[in-house]
Design an enzyme around this catalytic site. Structure first.
Site, PDB file in Angstrom:
ATOM      1  N   LYS A  22      46.850  50.055  39.034  1.00 39.89           N
ATOM      2  CA  LYS A  22      47.786  51.184  38.881  1.00 39.89           C
ATOM      3  C   LYS A  22      48.696  51.324  40.092  1.00 39.89           C
ATOM      4  CE  LYS A  22      45.492  53.832  42.021  1.00 39.89           C
ATOM      5  NZ  LYS A  22      45.999  54.233  43.322  1.00 39.89           N
ATOM      6  N   PRO A 114      45.042  43.257  44.326  1.00 41.79           N
ATOM      7  CA  PRO A 114      44.662  43.110  45.737  1.00 41.79           C
ATOM      8  C   PRO A 114      43.507  44.029  46.138  1.00 41.79           C
ATOM      9  CG  PRO A 114      46.923  43.951  45.506  1.00 41.79           C
ATOM     10  CD  PRO A 114      46.459  43.544  44.148  1.00 41.79           C
ATOM     11  N   GLY A 122      39.026  47.911  42.373  1.00 37.10           N
ATOM     12  CA  GLY A 122      37.589  48.129  42.157  1.00 37.10           C
ATOM     13  C   GLY A 122      37.367  49.099  41.004  1.00 37.10           C
ATOM     14  N   SER A 123      38.247  50.086  40.898  1.00 36.29           N
ATOM     15  CA  SER A 123      38.138  51.061  39.801  1.00 36.29           C
ATOM     16  C   SER A 123      38.376  50.374  38.457  1.00 36.29           C
ATOM     17  CB  SER A 123      39.175  52.174  39.988  1.00 36.29           C
ATOM     18  OG  SER A 123      38.962  52.821  41.215  1.00 36.29           O
ATOM     19  N   ALA A 124      39.320  49.415  38.432  1.00 33.99           N
ATOM     20  CA  ALA A 124      39.573  48.663  37.194  1.00 33.99           C
ATOM     21  C   ALA A 124      38.332  47.845  36.822  1.00 33.99           C
ATOM     22  CB  ALA A 124      40.799  47.763  37.366  1.00 33.99           C
ATOM     23  N   ASP A 156      39.561  57.181  40.507  1.00 37.13           N
ATOM     24  CA  ASP A 156      40.555  56.358  39.805  1.00 37.13           C
ATOM     25  C   ASP A 156      39.993  55.625  38.586  1.00 37.13           C
ATOM     26  OD1 ASP A 156      42.509  57.084  41.596  1.00 37.13           O
ATOM     27  OD2 ASP A 156      42.321  55.280  42.824  1.00 37.13           O
TER      28      ASP A 156
END
Ligand code: ATP
Length: 322
Positions: A22, A114, A122-124, A156
């Protein structure tokens, strides 16, 4: 769900899910709260740079994590824990707790967002893992139930599940989808270093304290941002991009100011540090302009990538019985 073959042999299954990174098109940050958090008001935009998680059921039990060699990032010297500190691991552990038919699972993460870049990579991974384990173990949770688990994992994570464009209030997890489907074109300039999100927030508090700056709790986002996004009006959007964290990121990494300046001198309509940085998001008029800008910045030695958004949140791309 444990899948057994005809002779009761364990048959592994792999569910592969992708989830987007995002950009915060706007990010207003309130004062440090007594609980140590900051209230924010932010417009999130999911962009076409995806993490992938392949969740494979294992007979041995437990959760293991690896990073796929297909990752497009240079991960040399980058610190990604593969144990219970990994956000994908935590997501699988939460799903195992609520799933009746949990098996062991191996999570293979293909990293493209990145690391510590302010794009919620990390949230993805966590959002992708929730969805993959839900399918793998036939947990049958609704999107709302998954979103509640996502919020437990990090501010997130619910947005990586939802995707599109959304307004985030509270600590960013109180999300309302925004009906803004017009595509916008961006160039992401990624850095070879990361910034720690908590450190960027602490730096902002310090700068504000030194200036005796009193800030209010943000409660809404500027409606002009949503208007510009709805109309696909990049010029209007360029005038209202805002990120309160940007000055703190620049304080910690002064080179970001040069990246923003170079982006604009090479044709970006506007630029902004994404979230806590150090990724810089540059706005372009259309896809061709974004590709030209990315090419120009690459020739100048930067790492630049043309992307577009909004794109959908986490979704299953394959489900294979091995
Ligand atoms: P945010 O903007 O949401 O704070 P970010 O994009 O700046 O996140 P991430 O890439 O999500 O940062 O990771 C931040 C830190 O979290 C990393 O430095 C790493 O040590 C740790 N981490 C835990 N799980 C993961 C994961 N699956 N991928 C990347 N980093 C992870």
């Amino acid at each position: 769900m444990a899948v057994h073959g005809l002779r009761g042999r364990f048959a592994a299954r792999t569910v592969r899910v992708k989830a987007p990174g995002k950009v915060n098109v706007s990010l207003d940050v309130g004062p440090l709260r007594p609980d140590g958090y900051h209230s924010v008001a932010s417009v999130y935009l999911a962009v076409s740079l995806y993490e992938e998680v392949a969740a494979t059921s294992t007979a041995s039990g437990g959760i293991t994590v690896s990073i796929s060699p297909d990752s497009t990032l240079d991960l040399d010297g980058v610190d990604i824990p593969l144990d219970e500190r990994n956000l994908a691991y935590k997501a699988a552990a939460i799903m195992a707790d609520v799933s009746e038919h949990a098996t062991g699972v191996h999570l293979e993460i293909t990293k493209r967002v990145p690391v510590a870049g302010g794009m919620g990579g990390g949230s993805a991974d966590a959002a992708a893992t929730l969805l993959a384990c839900d399918a793998l173990w036939n947990s049958g949770l609704s999107r709302d139930e998954l979103a509640q688990l996502a919020a437990e994992l990090g501010a997130d994570v619910p947005f990586a599940l939802l995707g599109g464009t959304a307004v985030g209030l509270g600590v960013g997890d109180d999300l309302s989808p925004a009906l803004a489907k017009a595509q916008m074109d961006w160039v992401l300039v990624t850095a070879e270093f990361g910034l720690s999100t908590p450190e960027v927030f602490r730096t902002l508090d310090r700068l504000r304290h030194a200036e005796d700056l009193d800030v209010e709790e943000p409660t809404a986002v500027d409606p002009k941002i949503l208007q510009a996004l709805r109309g696909g009006d990049a010029d209007a959007l360029s005038r209202v991009l805002v990120n309160d964290l940007q000055r703190a990121s620049i304080e910690l990494a002064p080179g970001l100011r040069d990246t923003l300046g170079l982006g604009e001198s090479c044709g970006a309509i506007a630029g902004i540090v994404s979230g806590s940085g150090p990724t810089v998001a540059l706005l372009a008029h259309n896809r061709e302009a974004a590709e030209n800008l990315a090419g120009e910045l690459e020739r100048k030695g930067l790492n630049a990538l043309a992307v577009h958004g909004p794109v959908p949140g986490a979704r299953i791309i394959s489900d294979t019985l091995l």
